[in-house]
Design a protein around this motif. Structure first.
Motif, PDB file in Angstrom:
ATOM      1  N   GLU A 157      44.915 -12.415   3.991  1.00 21.36           N
ATOM      2  CA  GLU A 157      45.359 -13.661   4.615  1.00 21.36           C
ATOM      3  C   GLU A 157      46.303 -13.430   5.799  1.00 21.36           C
ATOM      4  O   GLU A 157      46.057 -13.938   6.895  1.00 21.36           O
ATOM      5  CB  GLU A 157      46.049 -14.555   3.576  1.00 21.36           C
ATOM      6  N   LEU A 158      47.358 -12.666   5.580  1.00 19.75           N
ATOM      7  CA  LEU A 158      48.357 -12.533   6.647  1.00 19.75           C
ATOM      8  C   LEU A 158      47.854 -11.703   7.822  1.00 19.75           C
ATOM      9  O   LEU A 158      47.989 -12.123   8.979  1.00 19.75           O
ATOM     10  CB  LEU A 158      49.644 -11.925   6.095  1.00 19.75           C
ATOM     11  N   LYS A 159      47.301 -10.540   7.556  1.00 18.39           N
ATOM     12  CA  LYS A 159      46.833  -9.701   8.668  1.00 18.39           C
ATOM     13  C   LYS A 159      45.763 -10.406   9.510  1.00 18.39           C
ATOM     14  O   LYS A 159      45.845 -10.375  10.752  1.00 18.39           O
ATOM     15  CB  LYS A 159      46.314  -8.353   8.182  1.00 18.39           C
ATOM     16  N   PRO A 160      44.765 -11.051   8.909  1.00 19.55           N
ATOM     17  CA  PRO A 160      43.808 -11.797   9.746  1.00 19.55           C
ATOM     18  C   PRO A 160      44.477 -12.879  10.591  1.00 19.55           C
ATOM     19  O   PRO A 160      44.075 -13.100  11.742  1.00 19.55           O
ATOM     20  CB  PRO A 160      42.852 -12.413   8.709  1.00 19.55           C
ATOM     21  N   LYS A 164      44.555 -12.801  14.700  1.00 26.52           N
ATOM     22  CA  LYS A 164      43.955 -13.924  15.426  1.00 26.52           C
ATOM     23  C   LYS A 164      44.920 -14.517  16.451  1.00 26.52           C
ATOM     24  O   LYS A 164      44.501 -14.931  17.541  1.00 26.52           O
ATOM     25  CB  LYS A 164      43.516 -15.011  14.435  1.00 26.52           C
ATOM     26  N   ASN A 165      46.201 -14.545  16.115  1.00 26.77           N
ATOM     27  CA  ASN A 165      47.166 -15.268  16.940  1.00 26.77           C
ATOM     28  C   ASN A 165      48.022 -14.399  17.852  1.00 26.77           C
ATOM     29  O   ASN A 165      48.753 -14.923  18.703  1.00 26.77           O
ATOM     30  CB  ASN A 165      48.080 -16.107  16.034  1.00 26.77           C
ATOM     31  N   PHE A 166      47.931 -13.080  17.674  1.00 29.62           N
ATOM     32  CA  PHE A 166      48.717 -12.177  18.508  1.00 29.62           C
ATOM     33  C   PHE A 166      47.822 -11.052  19.024  1.00 29.62           C
ATOM     34  O   PHE A 166      46.762 -10.779  18.465  1.00 29.62           O
ATOM     35  CB  PHE A 166      49.903 -11.602  17.719  1.00 29.62           C
ATOM     36  N   ARG A 167      48.264 -10.408  20.079  1.00 34.85           N
ATOM     37  CA  ARG A 167      47.474  -9.326  20.672  1.00 34.85           C
ATOM     38  C   ARG A 167      47.775  -8.029  19.923  1.00 34.85           C
ATOM     39  O   ARG A 167      48.744  -7.328  20.229  1.00 34.85           O
ATOM     40  CB  ARG A 167      47.781  -9.188  22.160  1.00 34.85           C
ATOM     41  N   THR A 168      46.965  -7.737  18.940  1.00 34.93           N
ATOM     42  CA  THR A 168      47.203  -6.588  18.072  1.00 34.93           C
ATOM     43  C   THR A 168      46.106  -5.546  18.217  1.00 34.93           C
ATOM     44  O   THR A 168      44.958  -5.866  18.519  1.00 34.93           O
ATOM     45  CB  THR A 168      47.250  -7.024  16.599  1.00 34.93           C
ATOM     46  N   LYS A 169      46.477  -4.303  17.982  1.00 36.89           N
ATOM     47  CA  LYS A 169      45.499  -3.250  17.768  1.00 36.89           C
ATOM     48  C   LYS A 169      45.179  -3.271  16.276  1.00 36.89           C
ATOM     49  O   LYS A 169      46.050  -2.979  15.450  1.00 36.89           O
ATOM     50  CB  LYS A 169      46.058  -1.896  18.202  1.00 36.89           C
ATOM     51  N   THR A 170      43.958  -3.618  15.932  1.00 36.12           N
ATOM     52  CA  THR A 170      43.654  -4.001  14.558  1.00 36.12           C
ATOM     53  C   THR A 170      43.266  -2.847  13.632  1.00 36.12           C
ATOM     54  O   THR A 170      43.287  -3.002  12.420  1.00 36.12           O
ATOM     55  CB  THR A 170      42.505  -5.025  14.547  1.00 36.12           C
ATOM     56  N   LYS A 171      42.910  -1.698  14.195  1.00 38.03           N
ATOM     57  CA  LYS A 171      42.416  -0.607  13.360  1.00 38.03           C
ATOM     58  C   LYS A 171      43.529  -0.004  12.510  1.00 38.03           C
ATOM     59  O   LYS A 171      44.715  -0.089  12.839  1.00 38.03           O
ATOM     60  CB  LYS A 171      41.758   0.467  14.217  1.00 38.03           C
ATOM     61  N   ALA A 172      43.123   0.657  11.422  1.00 38.88           N
ATOM     62  CA  ALA A 172      44.074   1.236  10.480  1.00 38.88           C
ATOM     63  C   ALA A 172      44.993   2.248  11.151  1.00 38.88           C
ATOM     64  O   ALA A 172      46.177   2.339  10.819  1.00 38.88           O
ATOM     65  CB  ALA A 172      43.337   1.886   9.313  1.00 38.88           C
ATOM     66  N   LYS A 173      44.477   2.998  12.092  1.00 38.34           N
ATOM     67  CA  LYS A 173      45.282   4.039  12.730  1.00 38.34           C
ATOM     68  C   LYS A 173      46.440   3.455  13.540  1.00 38.34           C
ATOM     69  O   LYS A 173      47.364   4.180  13.914  1.00 38.34           O
ATOM     70  CB  LYS A 173      44.417   4.928  13.614  1.00 38.34           C
ATOM     71  N   HIS A 174      46.392   2.150  13.808  1.00 37.56           N
ATOM     72  CA  HIS A 174      47.465   1.483  14.546  1.00 37.56           C
ATOM     73  C   HIS A 174      48.345   0.627  13.635  1.00 37.56           C
ATOM     74  O   HIS A 174      49.293  -0.001  14.110  1.00 37.56           O
ATOM     75  CB  HIS A 174      46.878   0.585  15.638  1.00 37.56           C
ATOM     76  N   THR A 175      48.029   0.580  12.346  1.00 36.52           N
ATOM     77  CA  THR A 175      48.678  -0.362  11.439  1.00 36.52           C
ATOM     78  C   THR A 175      49.472   0.368  10.369  1.00 36.52           C
ATOM     79  O   THR A 175      48.928   1.188   9.632  1.00 36.52           O
ATOM     80  CB  THR A 175      47.629  -1.270  10.761  1.00 36.52           C
TER      81      THR A 175
END
Length: 291
Positions: A157-160, A164-175
């Motif tokens: 819920e939170l990560k999606p 969606k609302n911020f400019r994020t690098k979504t892959k695991a290597k960035h998280t």
């Protein structure tokens, strides 16, 4: 080509270019808080949306968001650090023990020195329900055991919502997922349970003592080849904190966790408090993100 067609083409071209470089507006998602005694930086806000997690005590959880200093002047995407105990991360007026991590000051200085920027998403704990939220297993004295629900909330819920609302690098290597004490335990658990979501774990002063089931969990999930794990422990933390952390390091290596992706830092005089985690936060991020 006629003048009208040329003009139309140029208008379309500049419209496309402007769309590409225009920063995403996030004001609709963020709530600006006013507190004269606040120590949080101007680039820290609280989401207007509060999250009530099904099965997690019906408590509305506020979410704090730190944005890098240049977020609104660029179209760049940023790595994201998910953290717990948001009350203690940015602002002394909300911190439980009168001390805060200083995450915003640390990252603002890092940006000033290196140009490296991060988004930090901090989830407030549920007060007296904190133990339940940050423990995947129960304790005969302290209870707990709803940590799996909390981690599933972060992942599903939170990560999606953040992506969606911020400019994020979504892959695991960035998280990354980072926390201390029981927050370290739930970070350790969440990162190993969802290695395709969290590629970096910061487990600081981790309460491995809470349940012996953590050992079997580590054996079953510790053979990770891509995750980076940072274990921090202080010599003056009491309980069995130091030996438990050292045993977990050996267990993970025996299970197949790559030594090159694992660092354990022991600070002889380190104590179990926000002052310690404040002082060590930069080293944590430096290792996890190869700064």
């Amino acid at each position: 080509m006629t003048k009208n067609k040329i003009l139309l083409f140029l208008c379309g071209f500049f419209l496309i270019i402007s769309c590409k470089i225009a920063p995403v507006k996030v004001e609709k998602q963020l709530l600006k808080t006013e507190n004269n005694n606040s120590t949080k930086s101007a680039n820290v806000s609280i989401l207007k949306k509060e999250f009530i997690v099904e099965g997690l005590n019906n408590i509305a959880h506020k979410v704090w968001v730190y944005l890098p200093p240049n977020y609104h002047s660029t179209s760049k995407k940023y790595p994201v650090i998910y953290m717990h105990d948001a009350q203690n991360l940015f602002d002394v007026t909300t911190a439980a023990y009168g001390k805060e991590w200083g995450v915003d000051e640390t990252l603002n200085q890092l940006y000033k020195n290196t140009g490296k920027g991060f988004i930090v998403v901090g989830v407030e704990n549920g007060g007296d329900k904190r133990i339940e939220e940050y423990t995947p297993w129960t304790h005969p004295k302290y209870g707990g055991g709803k940590g799996a629900i909390y981690i599933d909330f972060l992942v599903k819920e939170l990560k999606p919502y953040i992506d969606k609302n911020f400019r994020t690098k979504t892959k695991a290597k960035h998280t990354a997922i980072v926390g201390s004490s029981l927050g370290g335990l739930i970070s350790f658990y969440g990162g190993l349970k969802y290695p395709d979501i969290f590629g970096k774990i910061g487990a600081l002063s981790t309460s491995f003592w809470f349940s012996k089931k953590v050992n079997n969990f580590a054996k079953e999930n510790g053979n990770q080849k891509k995750i980076k794990l940072y274990l921090l422990i202080g010599g003056d933390e009491g309980y069995t904190m130091l030996p438990d952390t050292q045993k977990m390091e050996k267990l993970l290596i025996k299970t197949g966790f790559p030594i090159k992706n694992l660092k354990t830092k022991i600070v002889p005089k380190g104590q179990h408090n926000e002052t310690f985690w404040n002082a060590e936060f930069l080293d944590t991020i430096t290792y996890l993100y190869n700064l």
